[in-house]
Design a protein around this motif. Structure first.
Motif, PDB file in Angstrom:
ATOM      1  N   ASP A 591       0.805  -1.224   0.000  1.00  0.00           N
ATOM      2  CA  ASP A 591       0.000   0.000   0.000  1.00  0.00           C
ATOM      3  C   ASP A 591       0.839   1.276   0.000  1.00  0.00           C
ATOM      4  OD1 ASP A 591      -2.354  -1.448   0.023  1.00  0.00           O
ATOM      5  OD2 ASP A 591      -2.582  -1.394   2.206  1.00  0.00           O
ATOM      6  N   ASP A 596       2.100   0.590  -4.395  1.00  0.00           N
ATOM      7  CA  ASP A 596       0.773   0.718  -5.021  1.00  0.00           C
ATOM      8  C   ASP A 596       0.056   2.025  -4.658  1.00  0.00           C
ATOM      9  OD1 ASP A 596       1.146  -1.692  -6.204  1.00  0.00           O
ATOM     10  OD2 ASP A 596      -0.137  -2.829  -4.845  1.00  0.00           O
ATOM     11  N   ALA A 598      -1.933   2.947  -2.159  1.00  0.00           N
ATOM     12  CA  ALA A 598      -3.353   2.759  -1.855  1.00  0.00           C
ATOM     13  C   ALA A 598      -3.734   3.625  -0.664  1.00  0.00           C
ATOM     14  CB  ALA A 598      -3.639   1.295  -1.553  1.00  0.00           C
ATOM     15  N   SER A 599      -4.940   4.170  -0.697  1.00  0.00           N
ATOM     16  CA  SER A 599      -5.396   5.062   0.386  1.00  0.00           C
ATOM     17  C   SER A 599      -6.279   4.344   1.400  1.00  0.00           C
ATOM     18  CB  SER A 599      -6.139   6.260  -0.199  1.00  0.00           C
ATOM     19  OG  SER A 599      -7.264   5.805  -0.951  1.00  0.00           O
ATOM     20  N   ARG A 601      -7.740   0.345   2.917  1.00  0.00           N
ATOM     21  CA  ARG A 601      -7.566  -1.121   2.976  1.00  0.00           C
ATOM     22  C   ARG A 601      -8.539  -1.644   4.009  1.00  0.00           C
ATOM     23  NH1 ARG A 601      -5.312  -5.216   0.168  1.00  0.00           N
ATOM     24  NH2 ARG A 601      -3.460  -3.936  -0.246  1.00  0.00           N
ATOM     25  N   THR A 606      -5.352   3.288   4.905  1.00  0.00           N
ATOM     26  CA  THR A 606      -4.165   2.437   5.019  1.00  0.00           C
ATOM     27  C   THR A 606      -3.257   2.965   6.132  1.00  0.00           C
ATOM     28  OG1 THR A 606      -3.204   3.741   3.228  1.00  0.00           O
ATOM     29  CG2 THR A 606      -4.159   1.621   2.640  1.00  0.00           C
ATOM     30  N   ASP A 728     -11.685  -5.502  -9.016  1.00  0.00           N
ATOM     31  CA  ASP A 728     -11.178  -4.137  -9.108  1.00  0.00           C
ATOM     32  C   ASP A 728     -11.739  -3.420 -10.333  1.00  0.00           C
ATOM     33  OD1 ASP A 728      -9.035  -2.112  -8.105  1.00  0.00           O
ATOM     34  OD2 ASP A 728      -8.676  -2.254 -10.262  1.00  0.00           O
ATOM     35  N   LYS A 738     -12.651  -0.878  -0.471  1.00  0.00           N
ATOM     36  CA  LYS A 738     -11.589  -0.070  -1.074  1.00  0.00           C
ATOM     37  C   LYS A 738     -12.082   0.414  -2.426  1.00  0.00           C
ATOM     38  CE  LYS A 738      -9.270  -4.112  -3.129  1.00  0.00           C
ATOM     39  NZ  LYS A 738      -8.007  -4.875  -3.211  1.00  0.00           N
ATOM     40  N   GLN A 742      -8.396   0.839  -9.094  1.00  0.00           N
ATOM     41  CA  GLN A 742      -7.052   1.202  -8.670  1.00  0.00           C
ATOM     42  C   GLN A 742      -5.987   0.653  -9.609  1.00  0.00           C
ATOM     43  OE1 GLN A 742      -7.641   3.804  -6.611  1.00  0.00           O
ATOM     44  NE2 GLN A 742      -6.007   3.081  -5.285  1.00  0.00           N
ATOM     45  N   ASN A 746      -3.213   2.960 -11.411  1.00  0.00           N
ATOM     46  CA  ASN A 746      -1.787   2.774 -11.147  1.00  0.00           C
ATOM     47  C   ASN A 746      -1.034   2.146 -12.312  1.00  0.00           C
ATOM     48  OD1 ASN A 746      -1.956   3.813  -8.522  1.00  0.00           O
ATOM     49  ND2 ASN A 746      -2.565   1.820  -7.674  1.00  0.00           N
TER      50      ASN A 746
END
Length: 797
Positions: A591, A596, A598-599, A601, A606, A728, A738, A742, A746
């Motif tokens: 994360d 990655d 990620a904001s 999780r 995160t 996703d 989440k 994403q 990304n």
């Protein structure tokens, strides 16, 4: 005039015309029944028939019967027992012949039909016997999801198979609790198969090119589902207690309007408390209705909607009967069931847009009451308990008060005689198959209800023709080789669906129980004298361990270690903690903004968002060391096994790092499928492998079994990752916890970005099948792993 009223008048006129045809047929049957012709005619038929089925009972016949019963307990073993005894060809021949007569409406006496039956039986035999090395008394491959998908691959209709499997799962999930879920699924599957058989028969006759064949089979699967959906969501629902009387009335009006106007009404106001559940049913039926309508050509549309209206109206008339009313005429009892049973099979053909075939219509029409009387005979006690009015329940109730009532059992034999001698012109093959079916039905009834209850049935319904009844009783007792594949398949399918439901419930109950145990033991305690710096790391680690984690890996290890290898749950707990610590650490690193980025999780910010990146990195390292400490605490196992587990865990951690490095290096690059599979194994599959292999190492299982576990984990892990990629791309962020999209944001290489969603689904099912086939080849075949695979392909988070 109101357009809907005009259409209603036209449809009612068409129904009355169909009703007159049914009345004419019923009058012929009544005349023959009144003269008791069936007894003398069928006595002669049975004298010929006995030559093939009653060859005397030598001393070894009892032992042969016992061996047959033992083989029959195992669905797959029974097929091989028949093959071993030289009876499989005859068994499949009569089974296929019956399908050609009842479902496909073919003239059984024609040489072309007989040749096609032989080819179909030979093809089915090869298919049934082909999976001998992988079956060990369990579920036959040919009625499994994997077997269905493999068939779809052969025919080029994988997408339709995936679609219908998803649809069946959705129907099961949304079925009202008042309905029998397994019976509803069975009926739906039966209709899909029936429509596909109609289309395959036409395709085989035409010799269509592969692309056209695949296109038409794809359409047949979807049409079969669309039509079959009416059984659980219309017929069964209206017969159940799930809806109030007012709701049933409203629902019936909606269906009638849709059939007349060829447009599904909006749901609008609903008179009851079941709107939430009913909204799904309405939406699914509307989608099915529009699909069927879109596939109708002008010349077939009228036939389809006409038959559909006849079917529905006959069902409504039948459903409206009140068991307390002693005044129904024979015509009121029998005409609707002639129409609804015949129409249900005619629809299966007209729904595909097949050209009108008067010979087919005639044969199917005359078969209608035969099937309905046989079904009602089998279900008479269930129907009586439910208060349903059928020929058998009504006769049981009023036979002493109404001398004019037709005995449905005698009418059944009248229909049998009529089919053999009038519909099939005394053809020997038709006589053989129809009488096989009749005796088989009675034998199955006796097995199901027991000898005492069966004798009561015979005393009640067969008393009018004593000599014929005595003949039937002897045949039921002594005749052999009268069973049918479709009946066996029906029983196996119901057993499979019920067993899978029970196993699935046990699977999720176990998951909930073990997940709670794991959640209770995961938090890392803080000592009273712990420094503030270390306490901050513990708090950060615990924050990441909290949340809605699936705990799939430690649960998998628990199931294998405790359920399969008999290890003590308390002794295994350090291993379970270590697996979740390692997994959570990998998520923390994944994360990070440098990876990655990620904001969220597990539905929360995160760790690096909640604290900072440095704290997140240190917490990840802290959890890795904690995992090693847990593994070193496996004190109740042999030291050599524990050391092997630690070495294996260290190597696994290295490979996880390699996988993440490969993932970072792949950003913005177009990978091949082989490269993506390799990346996926290092990222996901290796963790599944560890969860399976580490308890096996502690249990000191042989290396060949560990090797198979690794193969299973490889395919299960890739399937899991493909499902993640699909979720996703198309999942619900609220359910996932989440944001979706994403991977695309990304620029990650995923199965969806490389293959597209449709091909990714095919790869998902390919790995599902490979994992399932590996499981079937193992000495141990844990039910947990089978349901884990089902969960992987069907999960929504």
């Amino acid at each position: 005039m109101n357009p809907e009223l005009e259409l209603g008048n036209k449809a009612d006129a068409a129904y009355r015309q169909a009703e007159r045809k049914a009345a004419e047929y019923f009058a012929v049957l009544q005349e023959q029944l009144g003269q008791k012709k069936f007894a003398s005619v069928l006595t002669g038929d049975f004298q010929l028939w006995k030559q093939q089925h009653m060859r005397g009972w030598p001393w070894h016949a009892w032992r042969a019967k016992k061996r047959k019963q033992a083989a029959a307990a195992d669905g797959y073993g029974y097929i091989h027992w028949l093959d071993h005894t030289g009876k499989l060809d005859e068994y499949l021949d009569r089974s296929i012949a019956y399908v050609y007569m009842r479902d496909l409406g073919k003239p059984i006496e024609e040489l072309e039909t007989q040749a096609r039956i032989q080819r179909a039986a030979a093809s089915l035999k090869r298919y049934l016997l082909k999976d001998a090395p992988t079956s060990r008394g369990g579920q036959p491959e040919w009625i499994s999801a994997a077997g269905l998908y493999r068939w779809g691959q052969q025919e080029g209709v994988e997408t339709a198979v995936i679609w219908v499997l998803d649809k069946l799962r959705n129907v099961s999930a949304h079925l009202p609790k008042e309905l029998d879920a397994e019976q509803a699924q069975r009926k739906l599957i039966k209709i899909v198969v029936g429509v596909v058989l109609h289309v395959m028969e036409e395709l085989d006759k035409e010799g269509s090119p592969a692309a056209e064949r695949a296109s038409r089979l794809d359409e047949a699967i979807r049409l079969g589902y669309a039509y079959g959906l009416t059984y659980p969501f219309i017929d069964d629902l209206l017969d159940s207690a799930a809806l109030s009387a007012e709701e049933k009335s409203c629902y019936s009006r909606m269906i009638r309007t849709a059939l007349l106007t060829r447009t599904v009404p909006k749901l609008g106001e609903w008179p009851g408390n079941t709107l939430d559940g009913f909204a799904f049913i309405h939406a699914e039926l509307r989608e099915a209705f529009e699909y069927v309508k879109s596939r109708q050509v002008p010349e077939s549309a009228d036939a389809f909607f006409g038959q559909a209206y006849v079917f529905f109206h006959a069902q409504e008339l039948d459903r409206a009967k009140d068991a307390a009313n002693p005044s129904y005429t024979n015509e009121q009892i029998y005409l609707p069931i002639i129409l609804k049973s015949a129409s249900s099979r005619l629809i299966a053909r007209t729904i595909t847009g097949a050209p009108i075939d008067e010979d087919f219509n005639r044969r199917t029409f005359f078969y209608g009451i035969y099937n309905q009387l046989a079904d009602d005979f089998a279900d008479m006690f269930d129907d009586e308990r439910a208060g349903a009015v059928t020929p058998y329940t009504y006769y049981m109730r009023y036979r002493d008060q109404r001398q004019d009532l037709i005995n449905p059992f005698e009418l059944y034999w009248t229909v049998v005689a009529y089919l053999i001698h009038h519909v099939y012109s005394s053809d020997a093959k038709a006589r053989e198959v129809i009488l096989d079916r009749a005796i088989n039905g009675l034998k199955r009834c006796r097995e199901r209800v027991g000898k005492e209850k069966y004798q009561w049935i015979m005393d009640t319904f067969a008393a009018g023709s004593p000599s014929f009844a005595a003949l039937i009783q002897r045949l039921v007792q002594k005749a052999d080789n009268v069973d049918f594949f479709d009946k066996r398949l029906r029983d196996q399918l119901l057993d499979m669906l019920r067993a899978e439901r029970e196993e699935r419930e046990a699977f999720f109950k176990m998951i909930r129980t073990v997940r709670q145990q794991i959640n209770d033991t995961l938090p890392i305690a803080k000592a009273e004298d712990m420094s503030a710096v270390k306490a901050k790391l513990v708090d950060a680690a615990n924050y990441s361990l909290e949340g809605a984690g699936k705990r799939l890996r430690p649960i998998l290890s628990w199931a294998m270690g405790v359920q399969e290898y008999g290890l003590e749950a308390s002794a295994l707990m350090p291993l379970l903690r270590s697996l979740e610590y390692m997994h959570t650490a990998s998520l923390i690193f994944d994360d990070l903004p440098t990876q990655d980025n990620a904001s969220t999780r597990r539905g929360r910010p995160t760790l690096h968002e909640w604290h900072d990146s440095a704290t997140a990195e240190l917490a990840g390292l802290f959890l890795i060391q904690r995992a090693i400490r847990e593994q070193a605490s496996l004190e109740q196992f042999e030291a050599s096994s524990v050391l092997a587990v630690i070495r294996y865990a260290a190597r696994t951690a290295e490979e996880l790092c390699t996988g993440q490095a490969m993932d970072l290096a792949s950003k913005g690059k177009m990978l091949t499928l082989e490269q993506l599979n390799r990346l996926c194994f290092y990222k996901t599959g290796i963790a599944f492998e560890a969860a399976l292999v580490m308890p096996a190492m502690l249990a000191q299982v042989p290396e060949p079994e560990i090797s198979r576990l690794k193969t299973f984990a490889y395919h299960a892990g890739i399937a899991f990752q493909i499902k993640d990629d699909l979720l996703d791309a198309e999942g619900d962020g609220d359910v996932l916890g989440k944001p979706v999209g994403q991977d695309a944001a990304n620029n990650n290489a995923t199965f969806v970005s490389i293959l597209g969603q449709e091909e990714a689904r095919k790869q998902l099912w390919e790995h599902y099948c490979l994992a399932m086939e590996t499981l079937q080849a193992m000495e141990r075949q844990p039910v947990f792993l089978k349901h884990l695979l089902h969960y992987i392909v069907s999960r929504d988070r």
